[in-house]
Write a protein that holds these residues in place. Structure first.
Motif, PDB file in Angstrom:
ATOM      1  N   GLU A  49       8.610   9.266   8.263  1.00  0.00           N
ATOM      2  CA  GLU A  49       9.197   9.135   7.166  1.00  0.00           C
ATOM      3  C   GLU A  49       8.530   9.132   5.556  1.00  0.00           C
ATOM      4  OE1 GLU A  49      12.978  10.346   5.313  1.00  0.00           O
ATOM      5  OE2 GLU A  49      12.569  10.324   7.239  1.00  0.00           O
ATOM      6  N   PRO A  50       7.561   8.127   5.556  1.00  0.00           N
ATOM      7  CA  PRO A  50       6.865   8.221   4.613  1.00  0.00           C
ATOM      8  C   PRO A  50       5.979   9.283   4.209  1.00  0.00           C
ATOM      9  CG  PRO A  50       6.983   6.246   5.564  1.00  0.00           C
ATOM     10  CD  PRO A  50       7.686   6.979   6.569  1.00  0.00           C
ATOM     11  N   LEU A  51       5.714   9.930   5.381  1.00  0.00           N
ATOM     12  CA  LEU A  51       5.121  11.083   5.036  1.00  0.00           C
ATOM     13  C   LEU A  51       5.420  12.238   4.201  1.00  0.00           C
ATOM     14  CD1 LEU A  51       3.164  11.403   8.313  1.00  0.00           C
ATOM     15  CD2 LEU A  51       2.089  10.589   6.351  1.00  0.00           C
ATOM     16  N   LEU A  52       6.932  12.334   4.125  1.00  0.00           N
ATOM     17  CA  LEU A  52       7.566  13.261   3.206  1.00  0.00           C
ATOM     18  C   LEU A  52       7.062  13.093   1.958  1.00  0.00           C
ATOM     19  CD1 LEU A  52      11.222  13.149   4.833  1.00  0.00           C
ATOM     20  CD2 LEU A  52       9.463  14.728   4.909  1.00  0.00           C
ATOM     21  N   GLU A  53       6.818  11.834   1.375  1.00  0.00           N
ATOM     22  CA  GLU A  53       6.480  11.707  -0.147  1.00  0.00           C
ATOM     23  C   GLU A  53       5.023  12.531  -0.100  1.00  0.00           C
ATOM     24  OE1 GLU A  53       4.408   8.261  -2.747  1.00  0.00           O
ATOM     25  OE2 GLU A  53       5.358   7.851  -0.947  1.00  0.00           O
ATOM     26  N   LEU A  54       4.183  12.345   0.904  1.00  0.00           N
ATOM     27  CA  LEU A  54       2.827  13.424   0.757  1.00  0.00           C
ATOM     28  C   LEU A  54       3.217  14.833   0.605  1.00  0.00           C
ATOM     29  CD1 LEU A  54      -0.288  13.275   0.847  1.00  0.00           C
ATOM     30  CD2 LEU A  54       0.167  13.022   3.201  1.00  0.00           C
ATOM     31  N   LYS A  55       4.067  15.101   1.570  1.00  0.00           N
ATOM     32  CA  LYS A  55       4.381  16.510   1.781  1.00  0.00           C
ATOM     33  C   LYS A  55       4.701  17.190   0.612  1.00  0.00           C
ATOM     34  CE  LYS A  55       7.026  19.819   4.405  1.00  0.00           C
ATOM     35  NZ  LYS A  55       7.133  20.734   3.215  1.00  0.00           N
ATOM     36  N   ARG A  56       5.703  16.504  -0.218  1.00  0.00           N
ATOM     37  CA  ARG A  56       6.234  16.859  -1.688  1.00  0.00           C
ATOM     38  C   ARG A  56       5.367  16.951  -2.494  1.00  0.00           C
ATOM     39  NH1 ARG A  56      10.775  13.511   0.236  1.00  0.00           N
ATOM     40  NH2 ARG A  56       9.859  11.579  -0.962  1.00  0.00           N
ATOM     41  N   TRP A  57       4.261  16.100  -2.513  1.00  0.00           N
ATOM     42  CA  TRP A  57       3.122  16.070  -3.543  1.00  0.00           C
ATOM     43  C   TRP A  57       2.478  17.308  -3.266  1.00  0.00           C
ATOM     44  CZ3 TRP A  57      -2.189  15.699  -3.659  1.00  0.00           C
ATOM     45  CH2 TRP A  57      -2.495  15.746  -4.909  1.00  0.00           C
ATOM     46  N   LEU A  58       1.854  17.449  -1.939  1.00  0.00           N
ATOM     47  CA  LEU A  58       1.217  18.701  -1.612  1.00  0.00           C
ATOM     48  C   LEU A  58       2.004  20.161  -1.685  1.00  0.00           C
ATOM     49  CD1 LEU A  58      -0.370  17.537   1.643  1.00  0.00           C
ATOM     50  CD2 LEU A  58      -1.572  17.903  -0.590  1.00  0.00           C
ATOM     51  N   ASP A  59       3.165  19.932  -1.494  1.00  0.00           N
ATOM     52  CA  ASP A  59       4.064  21.404  -1.870  1.00  0.00           C
ATOM     53  C   ASP A  59       4.209  21.843  -3.437  1.00  0.00           C
ATOM     54  OD1 ASP A  59       4.624  21.479   0.877  1.00  0.00           O
ATOM     55  OD2 ASP A  59       6.849  20.619   0.797  1.00  0.00           O
ATOM     56  N   HIS A  60       3.952  20.830  -4.149  1.00  0.00           N
ATOM     57  CA  HIS A  60       3.951  21.173  -5.678  1.00  0.00           C
ATOM     58  C   HIS A  60       2.553  21.863  -5.959  1.00  0.00           C
ATOM     59  CE1 HIS A  60       4.200  20.627  -9.801  1.00  0.00           C
ATOM     60  NE2 HIS A  60       2.724  20.198 -10.070  1.00  0.00           N
TER      61      HIS A  60
ATOM     62  N   HIS B 174       0.912  -1.293  -0.040  1.00  0.00           N
ATOM     63  CA  HIS B 174      -0.139  -0.115   0.043  1.00  0.00           C
ATOM     64  C   HIS B 174       1.112   1.249  -0.190  1.00  0.00           C
ATOM     65  CE1 HIS B 174      -2.652  -3.167   1.652  1.00  0.00           C
ATOM     66  NE2 HIS B 174      -3.477  -2.455   1.194  1.00  0.00           N
ATOM     67  N   ASP B 175       0.532   2.382  -0.783  1.00  0.00           N
ATOM     68  CA  ASP B 175       1.091   3.636  -0.676  1.00  0.00           C
ATOM     69  C   ASP B 175       0.518   4.394   0.337  1.00  0.00           C
ATOM     70  OD1 ASP B 175      -0.866   4.897  -1.842  1.00  0.00           O
ATOM     71  OD2 ASP B 175      -0.053   5.080  -3.686  1.00  0.00           O
ATOM     72  N   VAL B 176       1.321   5.360   0.579  1.00  0.00           N
ATOM     73  CA  VAL B 176       1.226   6.449   1.687  1.00  0.00           C
ATOM     74  C   VAL B 176      -0.293   6.857   1.331  1.00  0.00           C
ATOM     75  CG1 VAL B 176       1.595   8.618   2.785  1.00  0.00           C
ATOM     76  CG2 VAL B 176       3.469   6.911   2.279  1.00  0.00           C
ATOM     77  N   PHE B 177      -0.619   7.077   0.031  1.00  0.00           N
ATOM     78  CA  PHE B 177      -1.841   7.979  -0.314  1.00  0.00           C
ATOM     79  C   PHE B 177      -3.079   6.806   0.147  1.00  0.00           C
ATOM     80  CE2 PHE B 177       1.436   9.809  -2.640  1.00  0.00           C
ATOM     81  CZ  PHE B 177       1.144  11.283  -2.456  1.00  0.00           C
ATOM     82  N   GLN B 178      -2.947   5.710  -0.409  1.00  0.00           N
ATOM     83  CA  GLN B 178      -3.985   4.573   0.084  1.00  0.00           C
ATOM     84  C   GLN B 178      -4.250   4.475   1.573  1.00  0.00           C
ATOM     85  OE1 GLN B 178      -2.040   1.460  -2.022  1.00  0.00           O
ATOM     86  NE2 GLN B 178      -3.809   1.377  -3.586  1.00  0.00           N
ATOM     87  N   ALA B 179      -2.939   4.614   2.214  1.00  0.00           N
ATOM     88  CA  ALA B 179      -3.108   4.562   3.639  1.00  0.00           C
ATOM     89  C   ALA B 179      -3.788   5.474   4.387  1.00  0.00           C
ATOM     90  CB  ALA B 179      -1.540   4.043   4.197  1.00  0.00           C
ATOM     91  N   ILE B 180      -3.420   6.740   4.056  1.00  0.00           N
ATOM     92  CA  ILE B 180      -4.018   7.784   4.700  1.00  0.00           C
ATOM     93  C   ILE B 180      -5.529   8.293   4.209  1.00  0.00           C
ATOM     94  CG2 ILE B 180      -1.859   8.722   5.408  1.00  0.00           C
ATOM     95  CD1 ILE B 180      -2.613  10.962   3.369  1.00  0.00           C
ATOM     96  N   ALA B 181      -5.904   7.545   3.247  1.00  0.00           N
ATOM     97  CA  ALA B 181      -7.286   7.838   2.665  1.00  0.00           C
ATOM     98  C   ALA B 181      -8.533   7.321   3.579  1.00  0.00           C
ATOM     99  CB  ALA B 181      -7.605   6.888   1.406  1.00  0.00           C
ATOM    100  N   ASP B 182      -8.122   6.649   4.550  1.00  0.00           N
ATOM    101  CA  ASP B 182      -9.062   6.195   5.469  1.00  0.00           C
ATOM    102  C   ASP B 182      -9.072   7.058   6.707  1.00  0.00           C
ATOM    103  OD1 ASP B 182     -10.112   4.218   8.075  1.00  0.00           O
ATOM    104  OD2 ASP B 182     -11.222   3.938   6.394  1.00  0.00           O
TER     105      ASP B 182
END
Length: 105
Positions: free
Chosen positions: A76-87, A8-16
């Protein structure tokens, strides 16, 4: 050899919303599933499934202590989400700047 990609990726995991709540609960402390389950109106099995998804996404780490498994958040994996949102933040800034100009006129 590259590490296997998570199930599961971070986006799927935090969707719930329950999983987001679990992350908040685990951000300050390591807890066993029995204690975690006491915070939710769902079964211990359901909490375990949510924890498994968070673990597979790398957002939660588990550690055996005797016969008990304890869980803690791994940010640490939340950094992927942060980078995506920063864009996309520039779009929000543009909208807020336009709203400010409109209100001030």
């Amino acid at each position: 050899m590259a590490a296997p990609s998570p199930k599961h990726d971070v986006f799927q995991a935090i969707a719930d919303p329950t999983r987001r709540s679990l992350l908040r609960l685990l951000e300050e402390q390591e807890l066993p599933v029995t204690v975690i389950s006491s915070h939710y109106p769902i079964s211990r099995t359901a909490v375990s499934k949510h924890l498994r998804i968070l673990t597979e996404a790398g957002l939660v780490k588990e550690r055996k202590v005797g016969r008990e498994t304890r869980y803690r958040m791994e940010p640490e994996p939340l950094l992927e989400l942060k980078r995506w949102l920063d864009h996309y933040e520039r779009f929000w800034e543009n909208k807020l700047a336009a709203l400010k100009r409109f209100v001030e006129e």
